[in-house]
Scaffold this motif. Structure first.
Motif, mmCIF file in Angstrom:
data_model
loop_
_atom_site.group_PDB
_atom_site.id
_atom_site.type_symbol
_atom_site.label_atom_id
_atom_site.label_comp_id
_atom_site.label_asym_id
_atom_site.label_seq_id
_atom_site.Cartn_x
_atom_site.Cartn_y
_atom_site.Cartn_z
ATOM 1 N N GLY A 1 0.824 -1.205 0.000
ATOM 2 C CA GLY A 1 0.000 0.000 0.000
ATOM 3 C C GLY A 1 0.855 1.250 0.000
ATOM 4 N N LYS A 2 0.219 2.373 0.294
ATOM 5 C CA LYS A 2 0.895 3.661 0.244
ATOM 6 C C LYS A 2 1.215 4.171 1.648
ATOM 7 C CE LYS A 2 -1.082 5.241 -4.146
ATOM 8 N NZ LYS A 2 -1.818 6.339 -4.817
ATOM 9 N N THR A 3 2.284 4.937 1.725
ATOM 10 C CA THR A 3 2.719 5.546 2.978
ATOM 11 C C THR A 3 1.724 6.627 3.421
ATOM 12 O OG1 THR A 3 5.016 5.123 2.364
ATOM 13 C CG2 THR A 3 4.644 6.786 4.070
ATOM 14 N N PHE A 4 1.589 6.768 4.734
ATOM 15 C CA PHE A 4 0.769 7.824 5.332
ATOM 16 C C PHE A 4 1.130 9.185 4.730
ATOM 17 C CE2 PHE A 4 0.883 10.969 8.961
ATOM 18 C CZ PHE A 4 -0.485 11.216 9.007
ATOM 19 N N ARG A 5 0.083 9.951 4.400
ATOM 20 C CA ARG A 5 0.297 11.291 3.844
ATOM 21 C C ARG A 5 -0.544 12.296 4.621
ATOM 22 N NH1 ARG A 5 2.867 11.753 -1.359
ATOM 23 N NH2 ARG A 5 2.241 13.931 -1.175
ATOM 24 N N TRP A 6 0.018 13.501 4.771
ATOM 25 C CA TRP A 6 -0.667 14.566 5.520
ATOM 26 C C TRP A 6 -0.367 15.901 4.858
ATOM 27 C CZ3 TRP A 6 1.339 18.838 8.126
ATOM 28 C CH2 TRP A 6 0.434 19.533 8.944
ATOM 29 N N GLY A 7 -1.361 16.783 4.878
ATOM 30 C CA GLY A 7 -1.174 18.135 4.364
ATOM 31 C C GLY A 7 -1.622 19.160 5.377
ATOM 32 N N GLY A 8 -0.875 20.266 5.480
ATOM 33 C CA GLY A 8 -1.214 21.317 6.426
ATOM 34 C C GLY A 8 -0.942 22.697 5.866
ATOM 35 N N ARG A 9 -1.763 23.663 6.287
ATOM 36 C CA ARG A 9 -1.597 25.064 5.878
ATOM 37 C C ARG A 9 -1.450 25.915 7.137
ATOM 38 N NH1 ARG A 9 -6.101 25.649 3.493
ATOM 39 N NH2 ARG A 9 -5.374 25.138 1.386
ATOM 40 N N TYR A 10 -0.312 26.592 7.271
ATOM 41 C CA TYR A 10 -0.028 27.379 8.468
ATOM 42 C C TYR A 10 -0.545 28.799 8.337
ATOM 43 C CZ TYR A 10 2.798 23.680 10.442
ATOM 44 O OH TYR A 10 3.196 22.483 10.982
ATOM 45 N N HIS A 11 -1.001 29.341 9.462
ATOM 46 C CA HIS A 11 -1.424 30.736 9.516
ATOM 47 C C HIS A 11 -0.189 31.630 9.663
ATOM 48 C CE1 HIS A 11 -5.754 29.625 10.987
ATOM 49 N NE2 HIS A 11 -5.295 28.795 10.061
ATOM 50 N N ALA A 12 -0.421 32.917 9.644
ATOM 51 C CA ALA A 12 0.688 33.871 9.657
ATOM 52 C C ALA A 12 1.528 33.791 10.926
ATOM 53 C CB ALA A 12 0.154 35.293 9.478
ATOM 54 N N ASN A 13 0.932 33.350 12.050
ATOM 55 C CA ASN A 13 1.702 33.266 13.294
ATOM 56 C C ASN A 13 2.520 31.978 13.400
ATOM 57 O OD1 ASN A 13 -0.216 31.307 13.835
ATOM 58 N ND2 ASN A 13 -1.163 32.401 15.542
ATOM 59 N N TYR A 14 2.349 31.057 12.460
ATOM 60 C CA TYR A 14 3.065 29.782 12.399
ATOM 61 C C TYR A 14 2.736 28.840 13.562
ATOM 62 C CZ TYR A 14 6.012 30.959 8.421
ATOM 63 O OH TYR A 14 6.465 31.270 7.159
ATOM 64 N N ASP A 15 1.885 29.250 14.487
ATOM 65 C CA ASP A 15 1.465 28.365 15.570
ATOM 66 C C ASP A 15 0.155 27.667 15.231
ATOM 67 O OD1 ASP A 15 3.588 28.789 17.352
ATOM 68 O OD2 ASP A 15 2.695 30.631 18.116
ATOM 69 N N ASP A 16 -0.730 28.340 14.515
ATOM 70 C CA ASP A 16 -2.026 27.773 14.137
ATOM 71 C C ASP A 16 -1.942 27.225 12.718
ATOM 72 O OD1 ASP A 16 -3.164 28.639 16.580
ATOM 73 O OD2 ASP A 16 -3.465 30.645 15.724
ATOM 74 N N ARG A 17 -2.631 26.110 12.507
ATOM 75 C CA ARG A 17 -2.606 25.510 11.175
ATOM 76 C C ARG A 17 -3.924 24.787 10.920
ATOM 77 N NH1 ARG A 17 1.642 20.591 12.560
ATOM 78 N NH2 ARG A 17 0.105 19.139 13.422
#
Length: 301
Positions: free
Chosen positions: A71-87
């Motif tokens: 099968g395929k490896t775990f994949r994840w996507g994220g988009r960070y906010h301007a403060n880099y703490d929230d996503r």
């Protein structure tokens, strides 16, 4: 180091990167390996490139606990906010992670320093059941598991020595808004120490002897904060394994060393940048951290 290995797509306010190496076990094992022999327990798919396995093994990481599944490896996507703490999570494809049922190699079972990285608490408990007289158990988690399986998370924490957790998760776990009160509530369950990750503001640790604080390293540029917490936890455990002693002072030094690795992890996309870190720069930043908090005590009359 128990946790995930994944392929990440990351977006920040200024850059994007696709297909970079990520996952809690990836960052943690790389960070740990700067200090001590490290074994990795995780799962990848048949699509996981051989050069990425080599990147880990070239760092001296033992891959006897790495399973390659159909099968395929775990994949994840994220988009960070301007403060880099929230996503925001843009997608999560568990893929072979749904098959993860770790069987520890015999050499991993006895003694040692163990990090239960951010992964399903069912998996963390399966690992705990296979361990014999570990020196130290360090646990990480996230709000997803605290919301969805709070009883299992508490069971894991009750069998662990040190928790590495962020401020939101401390509040969620304890039900208290005040961080000092929340941490005290957590430690009533038997933890020896709680390390609170505070993002760009550093980290705080509470033990039975008191509080210890580490500032965030003053970076001119942050590119990808994804693996910072995992790098901190891995660096902490690797340093304690190198010293082979758990005391108030070794825990404090370990938090500083973990913070050094976290500061390096955020300066590039994916875990490849951390793997290429210069040991000389690690030593320099450790001395910088010590210098940041050094002060001559004023003598009173």
């Amino acid at each position: 180091m128990v946790g995930t290995i994944g392929i990440d797509d990351i977006e920040t306010p200024f850059e994007k990167a696709r297909g970079v190496l990520g996952g809690s076990a990836t960052y943690a094992s790389i960070a740990s390996a700067f200090h001590a022999p490290t074994g990795l327990v995780s799962i990848v798919g048949e699509d996981f490139a051989a050069e990425r396995q080599s990147l880990l093994s070239d760092r001296g990481i033992d891959l006897a606990g790495l399973e390659v599944a159909a099968g395929k490896t775990f994949r994840w996507g994220g988009r960070y906010h301007a403060n880099y703490d929230d996503r925001d999570t843009t997608f999560t494809d568990l893929n072979v992670l749904t098959q993860f049922d770790p069987e520890l190699p015999a050499s991993y079972r006895s003694g040692g320093y163990v990090l239960l990285g951010n992964v399903d608490p069912v998996i963390q408990l399966k690992v705990l059941d296979q361990l014999e007289n570990p020196e130290l158990i360090v646990v990480d988690t996230m709000n997803f598991w605290l919301d969805g399986a709070p009883g299992l998370v508490r069971e894991v924490f009750a069998r662990s020595d040190v928790a590495v957790i962020n401020e939101e998760e401390v509040r969620l776990y304890s039900g208290c808004y005040s961080i000092p009160q929340a941490v005290e509530r957590m430690m009533e369950g038997g933890l020896r120490a709680v390390v609170v990750k505070r993002g760009a503001y550093g980290a705080a640790m509470k033990t039975h002897e008191g509080w210890f604080f580490v500032a965030g390293y003053p970076l001119m540029e942050v590119r990808d904060p994804t693996g910072a917490g995992d790098s901190l936890a891995g660096g902490l455990v690797g340093y304690l394994a190198r010293e082979d002693k758990v005391s108030e002072q070794s825990l404090r030094r370990a938090v500083v060393h973990g913070s050094v690795l976290a500061s390096l992890a955020v300066q590039s996309f994916g875990a490849e940048g951390l793997a290429a870190a210069d040991p000389g720069e690690i030593d320099k930043r450790y001395q910088d951290f010590l210098r940041f908090s050094q002060v001559d005590i004023e003598r009173s009359n």
